[in-house]
Structures are given as structure tokens and as C-alpha cells.
Design a protein around this motif. Structure first.
Motif, PDB file in Angstrom:
ATOM      1  N   PRO A 202       0.812  -1.219   0.000  1.00  8.91           N
ATOM      2  CA  PRO A 202       0.000   0.000   0.000  1.00  8.91           C
ATOM      3  C   PRO A 202       0.848   1.273   0.000  1.00  8.91           C
ATOM      4  O   PRO A 202       2.051   1.226   0.279  1.00  8.91           O
ATOM      5  CB  PRO A 202      -0.802  -0.112   1.299  1.00  8.91           C
ATOM      6  N   ALA A 203       0.203   2.390  -0.300  1.00 11.47           N
ATOM      7  CA  ALA A 203       0.876   3.697  -0.300  1.00 11.47           C
ATOM      8  C   ALA A 203       1.465   3.965   1.080  1.00 11.47           C
ATOM      9  O   ALA A 203       0.822   3.691   2.098  1.00 11.47           O
ATOM     10  CB  ALA A 203      -0.134   4.783  -0.653  1.00 11.47           C
ATOM     11  N   GLY A 204       2.693   4.489   1.093  1.00 11.29           N
ATOM     12  CA  GLY A 204       3.283   4.948   2.344  1.00 11.29           C
ATOM     13  C   GLY A 204       3.979   3.870   3.165  1.00 11.29           C
ATOM     14  O   GLY A 204       4.458   4.135   4.263  1.00 11.29           O
ATOM     15  N   ALA A 205       4.055   2.646   2.630  1.00 17.52           N
ATOM     16  CA  ALA A 205       4.740   1.586   3.388  1.00 17.52           C
ATOM     17  C   ALA A 205       6.254   1.734   3.292  1.00 17.52           C
ATOM     18  O   ALA A 205       6.998   1.005   3.946  1.00 17.52           O
ATOM     19  CB  ALA A 205       4.302   0.207   2.892  1.00 17.52           C
ATOM     20  N   GLY A 206       6.707   2.687   2.472  1.00 17.65           N
ATOM     21  CA  GLY A 206       8.148   2.932   2.335  1.00 17.65           C
ATOM     22  C   GLY A 206       8.764   2.177   1.176  1.00 17.65           C
ATOM     23  O   GLY A 206       9.994   2.062   1.074  1.00 17.65           O
ATOM     24  N   LYS A 207       7.911   1.681   0.278  1.00 16.39           N
ATOM     25  CA  LYS A 207       8.383   0.846  -0.839  1.00 16.39           C
ATOM     26  C   LYS A 207       9.459   1.534  -1.665  1.00 16.39           C
ATOM     27  O   LYS A 207      10.480   0.956  -1.976  1.00 16.39           O
ATOM     28  CB  LYS A 207       7.230   0.503  -1.808  1.00 16.39           C
ATOM     29  N   SER A 208       9.135   2.790  -2.029  1.00 18.69           N
ATOM     30  CA  SER A 208       9.989   3.499  -2.962  1.00 18.69           C
ATOM     31  C   SER A 208      11.414   3.639  -2.410  1.00 18.69           C
ATOM     32  O   SER A 208      12.393   3.312  -3.089  1.00 18.69           O
ATOM     33  CB  SER A 208       9.330   4.846  -3.237  1.00 18.69           C
ATOM     34  N   THR A 209      11.523   4.106  -1.166  1.00 16.73           N
ATOM     35  CA  THR A 209      12.845   4.313  -0.558  1.00 16.73           C
ATOM     36  C   THR A 209      13.620   3.005  -0.465  1.00 16.73           C
ATOM     37  O   THR A 209      14.787   2.926  -0.869  1.00 16.73           O
ATOM     38  CB  THR A 209      12.673   4.875   0.879  1.00 16.73           C
ATOM     39  N   VAL A 210      12.960   1.947   0.052  1.00 18.93           N
ATOM     40  CA  VAL A 210      13.719   0.715   0.271  1.00 18.93           C
ATOM     41  C   VAL A 210      13.977  -0.033  -1.037  1.00 18.93           C
ATOM     42  O   VAL A 210      15.032  -0.652  -1.199  1.00 18.93           O
ATOM     43  CB  VAL A 210      13.074  -0.209   1.342  1.00 18.93           C
ATOM     44  N   ALA A 211      13.032   0.061  -1.974  1.00 20.50           N
ATOM     45  CA  ALA A 211      13.223  -0.634  -3.260  1.00 20.50           C
ATOM     46  C   ALA A 211      14.415  -0.022  -3.992  1.00 20.50           C
ATOM     47  O   ALA A 211      15.260  -0.720  -4.561  1.00 20.50           O
ATOM     48  CB  ALA A 211      11.966  -0.550  -4.109  1.00 20.50           C
ATOM     49  N   ARG A 212      14.482   1.306  -3.951  1.00 21.04           N
ATOM     50  CA  ARG A 212      15.597   2.022  -4.588  1.00 21.04           C
ATOM     51  C   ARG A 212      16.932   1.631  -3.946  1.00 21.04           C
ATOM     52  O   ARG A 212      17.907   1.327  -4.638  1.00 21.04           O
ATOM     53  CB  ARG A 212      15.350   3.528  -4.394  1.00 21.04           C
TER      54      ARG A 212
ATOM     55  N   ALA B 284      -6.959  10.653   5.889  1.00 21.36           N
ATOM     56  CA  ALA B 284      -8.232  10.538   5.142  1.00 21.36           C
ATOM     57  C   ALA B 284      -7.943  10.231   3.670  1.00 21.36           C
ATOM     58  O   ALA B 284      -8.574   9.353   3.068  1.00 21.36           O
ATOM     59  CB  ALA B 284      -9.042  11.823   5.283  1.00 21.36           C
ATOM     60  N   ALA B 285      -6.961  10.928   3.094  1.00 21.06           N
ATOM     61  CA  ALA B 285      -6.617  10.708   1.680  1.00 21.06           C
ATOM     62  C   ALA B 285      -6.077   9.288   1.495  1.00 21.06           C
ATOM     63  O   ALA B 285      -6.354   8.617   0.503  1.00 21.06           O
ATOM     64  CB  ALA B 285      -5.588  11.744   1.228  1.00 21.06           C
ATOM     65  N   GLN B 286      -5.308   8.827   2.484  1.00 15.88           N
ATOM     66  CA  GLN B 286      -4.714   7.486   2.405  1.00 15.88           C
ATOM     67  C   GLN B 286      -5.793   6.395   2.457  1.00 15.88           C
ATOM     68  O   GLN B 286      -5.728   5.412   1.710  1.00 15.88           O
ATOM     69  CB  GLN B 286      -3.753   7.331   3.582  1.00 15.88           C
ATOM     70  N   GLN B 287      -6.808   6.599   3.343  1.00 14.25           N
ATOM     71  CA  GLN B 287      -7.903   5.609   3.423  1.00 14.25           C
ATOM     72  C   GLN B 287      -8.617   5.498   2.098  1.00 14.25           C
ATOM     73  O   GLN B 287      -8.976   4.412   1.650  1.00 14.25           O
ATOM     74  CB  GLN B 287      -8.902   6.012   4.504  1.00 14.25           C
ATOM     75  N   LYS B 288      -8.796   6.683   1.462  1.00 10.87           N
ATOM     76  CA  LYS B 288      -9.465   6.707   0.161  1.00 10.87           C
ATOM     77  C   LYS B 288      -8.623   5.926  -0.860  1.00 10.87           C
ATOM     78  O   LYS B 288      -9.144   5.106  -1.617  1.00 10.87           O
ATOM     79  CB  LYS B 288      -9.650   8.167  -0.264  1.00 10.87           C
TER      80      LYS B 288
ATOM     81  N   GLY C  87      -9.966  -1.977  -4.486  1.00 11.12           N
ATOM     82  CA  GLY C  87     -11.213  -2.220  -5.205  1.00 11.12           C
ATOM     83  C   GLY C  87     -11.103  -2.166  -6.716  1.00 11.12           C
ATOM     84  O   GLY C  87     -12.085  -2.392  -7.420  1.00 11.12           O
ATOM     85  N   ARG C  88      -9.907  -1.869  -7.230  1.00  6.76           N
ATOM     86  CA  ARG C  88      -9.697  -1.731  -8.674  1.00  6.76           C
ATOM     87  C   ARG C  88      -9.994  -3.066  -9.385  1.00  6.76           C
ATOM     88  O   ARG C  88      -9.493  -4.113  -8.953  1.00  6.76           O
ATOM     89  CB  ARG C  88      -8.225  -1.341  -8.840  1.00  6.76           C
ATOM     90  N   PRO C  89     -10.847  -3.024 -10.448  1.00  4.27           N
ATOM     91  CA  PRO C  89     -11.195  -4.292 -11.100  1.00  4.27           C
ATOM     92  C   PRO C  89      -9.989  -4.971 -11.762  1.00  4.27           C
ATOM     93  O   PRO C  89      -9.919  -6.193 -11.810  1.00  4.27           O
ATOM     94  CB  PRO C  89     -12.251  -3.903 -12.145  1.00  4.27           C
ATOM     95  N   VAL C  90      -9.041  -4.191 -12.281  1.00  4.75           N
ATOM     96  CA  VAL C  90      -7.837  -4.778 -12.890  1.00  4.75           C
ATOM     97  C   VAL C  90      -6.632  -4.255 -12.115  1.00  4.75           C
ATOM     98  O   VAL C  90      -6.525  -3.055 -11.871  1.00  4.75           O
ATOM     99  CB  VAL C  90      -7.686  -4.336 -14.375  1.00  4.75           C
ATOM    100  N   GLY C  91      -5.716  -5.134 -11.762  1.00  8.05           N
ATOM    101  CA  GLY C  91      -4.482  -4.692 -11.087  1.00  8.05           C
ATOM    102  C   GLY C  91      -4.683  -4.261  -9.645  1.00  8.05           C
ATOM    103  O   GLY C  91      -3.923  -3.444  -9.132  1.00  8.05           O
ATOM    104  N   ALA C  92      -5.710  -4.822  -8.983  1.00 11.87           N
ATOM    105  CA  ALA C  92      -5.960  -4.443  -7.583  1.00 11.87           C
ATOM    106  C   ALA C  92      -4.795  -4.882  -6.704  1.00 11.87           C
ATOM    107  O   ALA C  92      -4.085  -5.835  -7.031  1.00 11.87           O
ATOM    108  CB  ALA C  92      -7.248  -5.093  -7.104  1.00 11.87           C
ATOM    109  N   LEU C  93      -4.631  -4.165  -5.597  1.00 13.43           N
ATOM    110  CA  LEU C  93      -3.550  -4.508  -4.673  1.00 13.43           C
ATOM    111  C   LEU C  93      -3.925  -5.762  -3.890  1.00 13.43           C
ATOM    112  O   LEU C  93      -4.794  -5.714  -3.028  1.00 13.43           O
ATOM    113  CB  LEU C  93      -3.292  -3.339  -3.710  1.00 13.43           C
TER     114      LEU C  93
END
Ligand code: DC
Length: 220
Positions: free
Chosen positions: A8-18, A167-171, A178-184
Motif C-alpha cells: 500500500p501507499a506509504g509503506a516505504g516501498k519506494s525508498t527501500v526498493a531504490r 483521510a486521503a490514504q484511506q481513500k 477495489g480496482r477491477p484490474v491490477g488491484a492490490l
């Protein structure tokens, strides 16, 4: 070798993946930047967000380049522009568009080619690279994720409160799931890692040990 890092967003993926890519000497692929780049172009061209075709065309011809830590569209450095709050707010229109996803997944596979890569997103281990040798699903608590996002926004000179970011993150979590294709969703063969209470370099150490185990099994 392909290493996928989804979560999910904000788990720190970008920093650690890089950082993981750098340690291993692998290429790094930021797939979120691709969905964001299509959204940036859509915003600039004032597309009608309700019409899927114009966005699909933008994705089909996306001239995106990754140079070090920077993202370019043609010759324009859009690294900061694609991370702005305005672009973040409209990126769901590109991420929810099945045609856009089809073009971007094809582009991700083409960019990966036969290189060793660490690729980061939502559907990398499930849709883009289902046969990847090593899959990580990176998570963290909602509050930790929001605090991280708030720090990033403040570093970019944007102002927001923790409540707004939560609030933005929950959204976005609802949209991602809920994305029909490529859902998380976590790939059945992904290793789940929670980053709660861990510093970025500790997470990278942990991921590196997971990757090294996979490499030693492959060689054995
Ligand atoms: O990881 P990020 O915040 O940069 O992602 C931006 C948006 O794109 C987010 O709404 C999720 C979406 N995304 C996606 O649907 N599939 C991916 N592989 C990467 C990102």
C-alpha cells in the motif's frame, strides 16, 4: 532476476526498493511514477477524466525515461511534478483504466527486458511479473504510513495535517483494493514484511537477506 515489491501507499516501498536495487547493482523501476506521469499529461491536456480512450492513448505513447533517481517525460524532468498533491489526486483515473494498465504493464516488461531489476508498485508480483523469482509484500500500520507521507509532503514544501493525509490514504487504500484490474493483493508466493518500528536501512538489510536466500537456493 526480477524482484517485485508491492504494497500500500506509504509503506516505504519506494525508498527501500531504490536502496535495495543500489545494493544489489540492479535496475530500479518505479511503476507508480508511470501512472502519475500519464495523469500529469492528462491534467496538462485537460482530458475528460470520464473518457477512457484519450488516457489510454497517452499511456500508449508514454515517452518516460528513468535516469538515476529522476523521472523524465521527453527531456523534461517531472520527478517533483508527478509527486504533487494535484497529480496524486487524479492518478486514480489512470490506475483504474484497464487500457492504461495494459499499456503500462507492457512498457514495464519492455523496460525490464532481460535485466536484473527491482520493480515497485501494486501489481508487480501478481500481473506484471507473475514469474518473478523473489516477491515482497511491504506493509505498515495506517498511522506510520500517513506520518511517512506527511514528512515527504513537508519536504516538498507542501502543507497538510496528519488527519488530512490519513483521510486521503484511506481513500487510496479503498481505490487500490477495489480496482477491477491490477488491484492490490498479496501474491500467494510473496513474503510479507511489515516495516513498523523499523528504520529504512533495517528494512533494506532484511529484504537483502531474503533476496540472498533466494539467490543461494537458485544457485544450489
Ligand atoms: O506508488 P505510488 O503512490 O507512486 O502510485 C501512484 C498511484 O498509481 C497509486 O494510486 C497506485 C497506482 N499504481 C498502480 O495502480 N499500479 C502500480 N503498479 C503502481 C501504482
Amino acid at each position: 532476476m526480477i524482484i517485485t515489491i508491492d504494497g500500500p501507499a506509504g509503506a516505504g516501498k519506494s525508498t527501500v526498493a531504490r536502496a535495495l536495487a543500489r545494493r544489489l547493482g540492479f535496475q530500479f523501476l518505479d511503476t507508480g511514477a508511470m501512472y502519475r506521469a500519464v495523469a500529469l499529461l492528462g491534467m496538462r491536456q485537460r482530458v475528460d477524466w470520464e473518457r477512457p480512450e484519450p488516457l489510454a492513448e497517452l499511456a500508449r505513447h508514454l515517452a518516460i525515461r528513468f535516469v538515476g533517481d529522476r523521472v523524465f517525460l521527453q527531456d523534461e524532468d517531472v520527478t517533483d511534478a508527478v509527486r504533487s498533491t494535484e497529480v496524486t489526486a487524479v492518478t486514480r483515473h489512470t490506475a483504474d483504466n484497464p487500457q492504461v494498465r495494459r499499456h503500462l504493464v507492457a512498457l514495464q516488461r519492455a523496460l525490464a527486458g532481460s535485466q536484473d531489476i527491482v520493480t515497485e508498485g501494486r501489481d508487480q508480483g501478481t500481473v506484471a511479473f507473475p514469474d518473478a523469482e523473489c516477491k515482497i509484500f511491504l506493509t505498515a500500520s495506517a498511522e506510520q504510513r500517513a506520518r511517512r507521507r506527511l514528512r515527504d509532503l513537508q519536504a516538498q514544501g507542501e502543507s497538510a495535517t496528519l488527519e488530512e493525509v490519513l483521510a486521503a490514504q484511506q481513500k487510496r487504500d479503498r481505490e487500490d483494493a477495489g480496482r477491477p484490474v491490477g488491484a492490490l493483493v498479496r501474491a500467494a508466493d510473496a513474503v510479507e514484511v511489515s516495516t513498523d518500528g523499523m528504520q529504512a536501512d533495517e528494512v533494506v538489510d532484511h529484504l537483502e537477506s531474503i533476496v540472498r536466500r533466494v539467490i543461494s537456493k537458485t544457485v544450489a
